[in-house]
Design a protein around this motif. Structure first.
Motif, PDB file in Angstrom:
ATOM      1  N   THR A   1      54.131  34.968  52.436  1.00 40.42           N
ATOM      2  CA  THR A   1      52.784  34.381  52.458  1.00 40.42           C
ATOM      3  C   THR A   1      52.013  34.728  53.741  1.00 40.42           C
ATOM      4  O   THR A   1      51.091  34.019  54.121  1.00 40.42           O
ATOM      5  CB  THR A   1      52.864  32.853  52.293  1.00 40.42           C
ATOM      6  OG1 THR A   1      53.629  32.323  53.391  1.00 40.42           O
ATOM      7  CG2 THR A   1      53.522  32.453  50.992  1.00 40.42           C
TER       8      THR A   1
ATOM      9  N   VAL B   1      46.047  39.564  52.534  1.00 40.08           N
ATOM     10  CA  VAL B   1      45.563  40.896  52.910  1.00 40.08           C
ATOM     11  C   VAL B   1      46.067  41.262  54.303  1.00 40.08           C
ATOM     12  O   VAL B   1      46.441  42.403  54.563  1.00 40.08           O
ATOM     13  CB  VAL B   1      44.015  40.995  52.794  1.00 40.08           C
ATOM     14  CG1 VAL B   1      43.305  40.063  53.746  1.00 40.08           C
ATOM     15  CG2 VAL B   1      43.540  42.423  53.001  1.00 40.08           C
TER      16      VAL B   1
ATOM     17  N   ARG C   1      43.557  32.342  45.152  1.00 41.59           N
ATOM     18  CA  ARG C   1      44.959  32.256  45.592  1.00 41.59           C
ATOM     19  C   ARG C   1      45.901  32.715  44.462  1.00 41.59           C
ATOM     20  O   ARG C   1      46.909  33.355  44.723  1.00 41.59           O
ATOM     21  CB  ARG C   1      45.286  30.825  46.029  1.00 41.59           C
ATOM     22  CG  ARG C   1      44.724  30.481  47.413  1.00 41.59           C
ATOM     23  CD  ARG C   1      45.627  31.046  48.526  1.00 41.59           C
ATOM     24  NE  ARG C   1      44.979  31.039  49.839  1.00 41.59           N
ATOM     25  CZ  ARG C   1      44.939  30.004  50.676  1.00 41.59           C
ATOM     26  NH1 ARG C   1      45.495  28.859  50.348  1.00 41.59           N
ATOM     27  NH2 ARG C   1      44.349  30.119  51.842  1.00 41.59           N
TER      28      ARG C   1
ATOM     29  N   MET D   1      45.769  36.472  44.405  1.00 38.84           N
ATOM     30  CA  MET D   1      46.533  37.039  45.532  1.00 38.84           C
ATOM     31  C   MET D   1      48.029  37.012  45.229  1.00 38.84           C
ATOM     32  O   MET D   1      48.755  37.989  45.461  1.00 38.84           O
ATOM     33  CB  MET D   1      46.250  36.225  46.806  1.00 38.84           C
ATOM     34  CG  MET D   1      44.825  36.356  47.315  1.00 38.84           C
ATOM     35  SD  MET D   1      44.358  35.006  48.447  1.00 38.84           S
ATOM     36  CE  MET D   1      45.351  35.357  49.886  1.00 38.84           C
TER      37      MET D   1
END
Ligand code: 8YV
Length: 335
Positions: free
Chosen positions: A57, A81, A300, A303
């Protein structure tokens, strides 16, 4: 060791959407962390035994010391990222691929950058604290008078995808003059799309009414904004950091805010977070948020999906979707 027909094993370091865990379970033996326990490096190394992949994470440090204890590991897939938790050279040397999750968070993060800029310039948190404390007795002409945003000069340091998305919001939504500084100058076509002009860092700091930091962290950009840079800024300026802790010298910033060297700051990231420099907690003219720039459920989830795509892509099909060091790994294999 997985047998020929068994699924590879992966570790999920933190609690995450149930559907993401299910997606992983369709392809892998998954050890998850449903209670969202905090693991130190020793615990992480212990749980990585026998794992081919790890879903991370953005904060789990992947360095030579850890990798030396995990010989089966093939891929670390960040759902973020930013990847300053990866020592990419050490990962390449250990034959481990790193992946990140670009693009899917760009617009959400740019929205947040702007929200923080508006909240900071217009003193929203400070005035709400005043109201909640029961201190609002009557109107006065200069109560919580803040800084103008529309039509002012926005200086962006770090003009990647998120920086460009912020530039578009500033230029097209708020009629701002946008200047930027970046490792390299963008193509003229990209500059035209963002309506942004390239300047040196010093010119940016001297001319911007609002300075927004959106650059990736590396040791080379540590304390890009320290006491000397804060001195160059206008006394009326605001500083926004949605990039990474360590890019700003938080102690120097707290001093600049206390002495009104600059007007205000908005911070979503901190040196040594989740700790926040105690001096920042003492100054009223700073808006503080707990690293939430990408925090909407859709973003989220997107991602996390990219991290899963990378684990499946690499461990099942032999090709990751957003690899960071595949060229270096290839060179090592064939060199
Ligand atoms: C993450 C971020 O939520 O993607 C990044 O690099 O900074 C955020 O989107 C954060 O890193 C979680 O640790």
């Amino acid at each position: 060791m997985p047998t020929q027909n068994s699924k590879p094993a992966v570790l999920l370091t933190r609690a995450i959407f149930p559907e993401i865990v299910e997606r992983l379970r369709a392809h892998f033996e998954v050890e998850s962390n449903p209670d969202d326990a905090s693991w130190d490096a020793a615990e992480l190394a212990r749980r990585l035994q026998g794992k081919s992949g790890v879903f991370t994470t953005g904060v789990e440090r992947m360095d030579a010391a850890l990798l030396a204890q995990c010989p089966m590991l093939k891929i670390c897939a960040n759902m973020t990222v930013g990847y300053n938790n990866f020592d990419l050279d050490a990962m390449t040397a250990a034959g481990v691929l790193g992946t990140n999750a670009p693009d899917v968070l760009t617009e959400t993060t740019a929205d947040f950058g702007f929200a923080l800029l508006l909240a900071t310039a217009r003193r929203i948190s400070e005035s709400e604290r005043f109201l909640r404390a029961g201190r609002w007795q009557r109107w006065s002409y200069d109560m919580f008078s803040g800084a103008e945003v529309h039509g002012t000069t926005l200086g962006i340091i770090g003009m990647g995808r998120i920086g460009q998305a912020i530039a578009r919001r500033g230029a097209m939504g708020f009629g701002m003059q946008v200047v930027y500084h970046n490792r390299s100058r963008l193509d003229a076509a990209v500059e035209a799309r963002c309506q942004a002009r390239y300047v040196g860092k010093e010119e940016l700091l001297r001319s911007a009414d609002h300075v927004m930091l959106v650059l990736p962290y590396s040791s080379g950009v540590h304390h890009t904004i320290g006491a000397a840079e804060l001195t160059l800024m206008k006394p009326s300026a605001t500083l926004i950091n949605i990039a990474r802790g360590g890019i700003v010298d938080d102690a120097a910033l707290a001093t600049a805010l206390r002495t009104k060297r600059i007007a205000a700051a908005g911070l979503d990231v901190y040196e040594g977070e989740p700790r926040v420099h105690p001096d920042l907690l003492e100054v009223p003219n700073v808006v503080l948020t707990p690293h939430i720039a990408s925090a909407t459920p859709g973003t989220r989830r997107a991602m996390a999906d990219v991290a899963v795509d990378n684990l499946i892509g690499y461990l099942v099909h032999g090709k990751a979707v957003t690899p960071l060091n595949s060229a270096a790994l290839e060179a090592l294999r064939h060199g």
